[in-house]
Design an enzyme around this catalytic site. Structure first.
Site, PDB file in Angstrom:
ATOM      1  CB  THR A   1      -0.899   0.056   1.243  1.00  0.00           C
ATOM      2  OG1 THR A   1      -0.017   0.232   2.536  1.00  0.00           O
ATOM      3  CG2 THR A   1      -1.663  -1.212   1.466  1.00  0.00           C
TER       4      THR A   1
ATOM      5  CG  LEU B   1       4.781  -6.616  12.440  1.00  0.00           C
ATOM      6  CD1 LEU B   1       5.427  -7.795  11.663  1.00  0.00           C
ATOM      7  CD2 LEU B   1       5.478  -5.671  13.079  1.00  0.00           C
TER       8      LEU B   1
ATOM      9  CB  SER C   1      -0.224   1.934  10.806  1.00  0.00           C
ATOM     10  OG  SER C   1       0.474   2.813  10.030  1.00  0.00           O
TER      11      SER C   1
ATOM     12  CB  THR D   1      -6.276  -3.622   6.377  1.00  0.00           C
ATOM     13  OG1 THR D   1      -6.120  -3.356   4.934  1.00  0.00           O
ATOM     14  CG2 THR D   1      -4.961  -4.146   6.675  1.00  0.00           C
TER      15      THR D   1
ATOM     16  CB  THR E   1      -1.284  -0.253  18.807  1.00  0.00           C
ATOM     17  OG1 THR E   1      -1.323   1.083  19.607  1.00  0.00           O
ATOM     18  CG2 THR E   1      -3.022  -0.639  18.769  1.00  0.00           C
ATOM     19  CG  ASP E   2       0.374   2.398  23.627  1.00  0.00           C
ATOM     20  OD1 ASP E   2      -0.034   2.370  22.369  1.00  0.00           O
ATOM     21  OD2 ASP E   2       0.969   2.971  24.070  1.00  0.00           O
ATOM     22  CD  GLU E   3      -2.471   4.804  18.772  1.00  0.00           C
ATOM     23  OE1 GLU E   3      -3.502   5.214  18.626  1.00  0.00           O
ATOM     24  OE2 GLU E   3      -1.302   4.903  18.456  1.00  0.00           O
TER      25      GLU E   3
ATOM     26  CE1 TYR F   1      -3.603   1.090  13.732  1.00  0.00           C
ATOM     27  CE2 TYR F   1      -3.312   2.698  15.854  1.00  0.00           C
ATOM     28  CZ  TYR F   1      -2.881   1.583  14.998  1.00  0.00           C
ATOM     29  OH  TYR F   1      -1.581   0.798  15.444  1.00  0.00           O
TER      30      TYR F   1
ATOM     31  CB  ALA G   1     -12.365   0.876  17.414  1.00  0.00           C
TER      32      ALA G   1
ATOM     33  CE  LYS H   1      -3.045  -3.400  15.255  1.00  0.00           C
ATOM     34  NZ  LYS H   1      -2.220  -4.196  14.496  1.00  0.00           N
TER      35      LYS H   1
ATOM     36  CG  ASN I   1       7.475   1.378  17.304  1.00  0.00           C
ATOM     37  OD1 ASN I   1       8.327   0.238  16.925  1.00  0.00           O
ATOM     38  ND2 ASN I   1       6.861   1.043  18.500  1.00  0.00           N
TER      39      ASN I   1
ATOM     40  CB  VAL J   1       1.793  21.525  17.651  1.00  0.00           C
ATOM     41  CG1 VAL J   1       1.373  20.848  19.151  1.00  0.00           C
ATOM     42  CG2 VAL J   1       3.171  21.289  17.276  1.00  0.00           C
TER      43      VAL J   1
ATOM     44  N   PRO K   1      -9.901  14.909  16.349  1.00  0.00           N
ATOM     45  CG  PRO K   1     -11.372  14.794  14.469  1.00  0.00           C
ATOM     46  CD  PRO K   1     -10.295  15.029  14.891  1.00  0.00           C
TER      47      PRO K   1
HETATM   48  P1  NAD Z   1       3.131   0.741   8.518  1.00  0.00           P
HETATM   49  O1  NAD Z   1       1.904   1.820   8.064  1.00  0.00           O
HETATM   50  O2  NAD Z   1       4.384   1.750   8.259  1.00  0.00           O
HETATM   51  O3  NAD Z   1       3.225  -0.456   7.457  1.00  0.00           O
HETATM   52  C1  NAD Z   1       2.061  -1.005   7.449  1.00  0.00           C
HETATM   53  C2  NAD Z   1       2.343  -2.572   6.257  1.00  0.00           C
HETATM   54  O4  NAD Z   1       1.238  -3.120   5.964  1.00  0.00           O
HETATM   55  C3  NAD Z   1       2.812  -1.745   4.802  1.00  0.00           C
HETATM   56  O5  NAD Z   1       3.935  -2.389   4.201  1.00  0.00           O
HETATM   57  C4  NAD Z   1       1.772  -2.161   4.056  1.00  0.00           C
HETATM   58  O6  NAD Z   1       1.879  -2.422   2.588  1.00  0.00           O
HETATM   59  C5  NAD Z   1       1.153  -3.367   4.696  1.00  0.00           C
HETATM   60  N1  NAD Z   1      -0.187  -3.549   4.487  1.00  0.00           N
HETATM   61  C6  NAD Z   1      -1.369  -2.592   4.674  1.00  0.00           C
HETATM   62  N2  NAD Z   1      -2.624  -3.099   4.288  1.00  0.00           N
HETATM   63  C7  NAD Z   1      -1.972  -4.539   3.911  1.00  0.00           C
HETATM   64  C8  NAD Z   1      -3.013  -5.464   3.210  1.00  0.00           C
HETATM   65  N3  NAD Z   1      -4.326  -5.212   3.237  1.00  0.00           N
HETATM   66  N4  NAD Z   1      -2.360  -6.900   2.771  1.00  0.00           N
HETATM   67  C9  NAD Z   1      -1.096  -6.712   3.191  1.00  0.00           C
HETATM   68  N5  NAD Z   1      -0.360  -5.790   3.508  1.00  0.00           N
HETATM   69  C10 NAD Z   1      -0.883  -4.700   3.978  1.00  0.00           C
HETATM   70  O7  NAD Z   1       3.000   0.316   9.826  1.00  0.00           O
HETATM   71  P2  NAD Z   1       3.803   0.177  11.045  1.00  0.00           P
HETATM   72  O8  NAD Z   1       3.919   1.610  11.856  1.00  0.00           O
HETATM   73  O9  NAD Z   1       5.107  -0.459  10.615  1.00  0.00           O
HETATM   74  O10 NAD Z   1       2.944  -0.678  11.919  1.00  0.00           O
HETATM   75  C11 NAD Z   1       3.101  -2.051  11.986  1.00  0.00           C
HETATM   76  C12 NAD Z   1       2.153  -2.851  12.787  1.00  0.00           C
HETATM   77  O11 NAD Z   1       2.655  -2.588  14.191  1.00  0.00           O
HETATM   78  C13 NAD Z   1       0.744  -2.550  12.708  1.00  0.00           C
HETATM   79  O12 NAD Z   1       0.073  -3.570  13.004  1.00  0.00           O
HETATM   80  C14 NAD Z   1       0.509  -1.730  13.816  1.00  0.00           C
HETATM   81  O13 NAD Z   1      -0.851  -1.564  14.398  1.00  0.00           O
HETATM   82  C15 NAD Z   1       1.417  -1.756  14.781  1.00  0.00           C
HETATM   83  N6  NAD Z   1       2.058  -0.736  15.864  1.00  0.00           N
HETATM   84  C16 NAD Z   1       2.604   0.282  15.237  1.00  0.00           C
HETATM   85  C17 NAD Z   1       3.257   1.284  16.096  1.00  0.00           C
HETATM   86  C18 NAD Z   1       3.865   2.371  15.694  1.00  0.00           C
HETATM   87  O14 NAD Z   1       4.137   3.421  16.418  1.00  0.00           O
HETATM   88  N7  NAD Z   1       3.839   2.841  14.230  1.00  0.00           N
HETATM   89  C19 NAD Z   1       3.205   0.996  17.306  1.00  0.00           C
HETATM   90  C20 NAD Z   1       2.521  -0.270  17.993  1.00  0.00           C
HETATM   91  C21 NAD Z   1       2.102  -1.205  17.059  1.00  0.00           C
HETATM   92  P1  TYD Z   2       1.057  10.066  15.825  1.00  0.00           P
HETATM   93  O1  TYD Z   2       2.556   9.953  15.057  1.00  0.00           O
HETATM   94  O2  TYD Z   2      -0.036  10.244  14.623  1.00  0.00           O
HETATM   95  O3  TYD Z   2       0.829   8.670  16.497  1.00  0.00           O
HETATM   96  P2  TYD Z   2      -0.227   8.430  17.494  1.00  0.00           P
HETATM   97  O4  TYD Z   2      -1.555   9.279  17.107  1.00  0.00           O
HETATM   98  O5  TYD Z   2      -0.564   7.093  17.143  1.00  0.00           O
HETATM   99  O6  TYD Z   2      -0.131   8.501  18.740  1.00  0.00           O
HETATM  100  O7  TYD Z   2       1.054  11.317  16.609  1.00  0.00           O
HETATM  101  C1  TYD Z   2       1.568  11.480  17.977  1.00  0.00           C
HETATM  102  C2  TYD Z   2       1.180  12.537  18.673  1.00  0.00           C
HETATM  103  O8  TYD Z   2       1.380  13.716  17.886  1.00  0.00           O
HETATM  104  C3  TYD Z   2      -0.448  12.449  18.846  1.00  0.00           C
HETATM  105  O9  TYD Z   2      -0.856  13.247  20.065  1.00  0.00           O
HETATM  106  C4  TYD Z   2      -0.927  13.342  17.705  1.00  0.00           C
HETATM  107  C5  TYD Z   2       0.110  14.395  17.641  1.00  0.00           C
HETATM  108  N1  TYD Z   2       0.326  14.995  16.325  1.00  0.00           N
HETATM  109  C6  TYD Z   2       0.320  16.347  16.116  1.00  0.00           C
HETATM  110  O10 TYD Z   2       0.296  17.092  17.175  1.00  0.00           O
HETATM  111  N2  TYD Z   2       0.601  16.893  14.723  1.00  0.00           N
HETATM  112  C7  TYD Z   2       0.633  15.885  13.540  1.00  0.00           C
HETATM  113  O11 TYD Z   2       0.587  16.385  12.341  1.00  0.00           O
HETATM  114  C8  TYD Z   2       0.625  14.690  13.836  1.00  0.00           C
HETATM  115  C9  TYD Z   2       0.648  13.538  12.792  1.00  0.00           C
HETATM  116  C10 TYD Z   2       0.500  14.295  15.293  1.00  0.00           C
END
Ligand code: NAD
Ligand code: TYD
Length: 350
Positions: free
Chosen positions: A38, A83, A87, A102, A132-134, A157, A159, A161, A187, A213, A289
């Site tokens: 994607t 994974l 996201s 997805t 995720t912790d969310e 998102y 909900a 997960k 991360n 922000v 929101p």
């Molecule tokens: P990302 O959005 O960077 O990558 C998602 C990957 O999944 C992409 O390579 C995309 O092509 C693939 N993908 C999406 N839809 C797909 C589908 N229908 N079929 C096959 N592949 C598909 O995500 P990320 O930040 O690397 O997160 C990876 C996982 O870790 C997710 O499950 C997310 O919920 C979880 N997670 C992320 C964070 C974070 O801070 N990013 C924290 C905790 C948990």
């Molecule tokens: P984000 O990186 O989208 O992660 P998550 O929403 O999954 O925690 O956002 C991290 C924090 O930063 C969150 O409190 C929302 C805020 N944020 C902004 O203030 N401005 C932005 O443009 C973005 C993308 C996030």
């Protein structure tokens, strides 16, 4: 011992670090990166491992059950590390159904394919769901999420997960599918897609664009360097207890506005700008929101049971991240063309 592991979402941010770690650390394993590519998936993330003999890329969409089951038949995996997901919270607010397809249906397709393939012989098999912790909702000023915190997701998102976590657990209870789940905090690091806070702001500072922000900036997140998440995933996959959940966190809470000011300072140093040069880019904009006030993880269980602890401090991780983005300007340019511009307009135009 040899294993065949399907890693879904391996072309994404965290997935690419997990694939790299497994391909390099376990040459005796066969690692299949199953990804639909994607907007968030990018094979550039894995250039350094694409020619390794124990690595295979399989383009498949987890929403499509036929594609999932034919990949499972083709590779006959012993383990799944799941994974793949939509996201980004802001995108989930614009298009919640994409997240249902997805994150919920895609996960159930993987569970069904695993159950069908392993039915009657679960010995040595493992379905690892990366979450995720969310899912726990929002904390007030005090307290931490533990593995016992009740689920209370607030965004489409989280909900989706949460729903996928419940399905994984339900397949364990109902069909005895051997599963394990981890729930990780925010991360950051190399290959992070520039729609999330840290890489978005790095890119905008380079381009001298406003740093949007949300609200008053007093929202708090717990940040973990992505390579430390990958090592935690390795430990949980190999040594975690079946049927259990592990919380993974950075022991590293930051209010957004403080983090943004630190990032601006480090970026100005890197750019050779006078101190404070990029601060005027900070712009308070309309709040998200349903914005969750605070996330913070109690990672005692994984620390006590598996001996895991983050290996880098936030200052070190942030410096490595900034360096990576400066060394990979081409990557940044490629991922911020095309669809990214449309998304940016929609998200930040008012
Ligand atoms: P990302 O959005 O960077 O990558 C998602 C990957 O999944 C992409 O390579 C995309 O092509 C693939 N993908 C999406 N839809 C797909 C589908 N229908 N079929 C096959 N592949 C598909 O995500 P990320 O930040 O690397 O997160 C990876 C996982 O870790 C997710 O499950 C997310 O919920 C979880 N997670 C992320 C964070 C974070 O801070 N990013 C924290 C905790 C948990
Ligand atoms: P984000 O990186 O989208 O992660 P998550 O929403 O999954 O925690 O956002 C991290 C924090 O930063 C969150 O409190 C929302 C805020 N944020 C902004 O203030 N401005 C932005 O443009 C973005 C993308 C996030």
């Amino acid at each position: 011992m040899s294993k065949t592991i399907i890693i879904t979402g391996g072309a994404g941010f965290i997935g690419s670090h997990v694939v790299r770690l497994f391909v390099n650390k376990y040459p005796e394993y066969k690692i299949i990166n199953l990804d639909a590519l994607t907007y968030a998936g990018n094979l550039e993330n894995l250039k350094d491992v694409e020619d390794k003999p124990n690595y295979v890329f399989e383009k498949a969409d987890i929403i499509n059950k036929d594609e999932v089951s034919s990949a499972f038949k083709k590779y006959n995996p012993d383990g799944i590390i799941h994974l793949a997901a939509e996201s980004h919270v802001d995108r989930s607010i614009h298009s919640p159904l994409d997240f249902v397809y997805t994150n919920v249906i895609g996960t159930v397709n993987l569970l069904n394919a695993s159950k069908e393939l392993w039915e009657g012989n679960f010995e040595g098999k493992r379905f690892y769901h990366v979450s995720t912790d969310e899912v726990y909702g929002a904390l007030g000023a005090e307290g931490l999420f533990t593995e016992e915190t009740p689920y209370s997701p607030n965004s489409p998102y989280s909900a989706s997960k949460a729903s996928s976590d419940h399905f994984v657990r339900a397949y364990g209870e109902t069909y005895h599918l051997p599963f394990i789940i981890s729930n990780c905090s925010n991360n950051y690091g190399p290959n992070h897609f520039p729609e999330k806070l840290i890489p978005l702001f790095i890119n905008n500072i380079i381009e001298k664009k406003p740093l949007p922000v949300y609200g008053d900036g007093k929202y708090t997140r717990d940040w973990l360097f992505v390579k430390d998440h990958a090592t935690a995933i390795d430990l949980v996959f190999h040594r975690g207890k079946e049927g259990e959940t592990y919380n993974i966190g950075g022991f590293n809470e930051w209010q957004n506005i403080d983090l943004v000011k630190l990032l601006v300072k480090k970026m100005d140093e890197k750019l050779g700008n006078p101190e404070g040069a990029s601060e005027p880019l900070i712009t308070f904009v309309k709040d998200r929101p349903g914005h969750d006030l605070r996330y913070a993880i109690d990672a005692t269980k994984i620390n006590k049971e598996l001996g895991w602890y983050p290996s880098v401090t936030f200052e070190e991780g942030l410096a490595k991240t900034i360096d990576w983005f400066f060394e990979n300007k081409e990557w940044l340019k490629n991922v911020t063309s095309g669809e990214y511009q449309t998304y940016y307009e929609k998200q930040y135009s008012n």
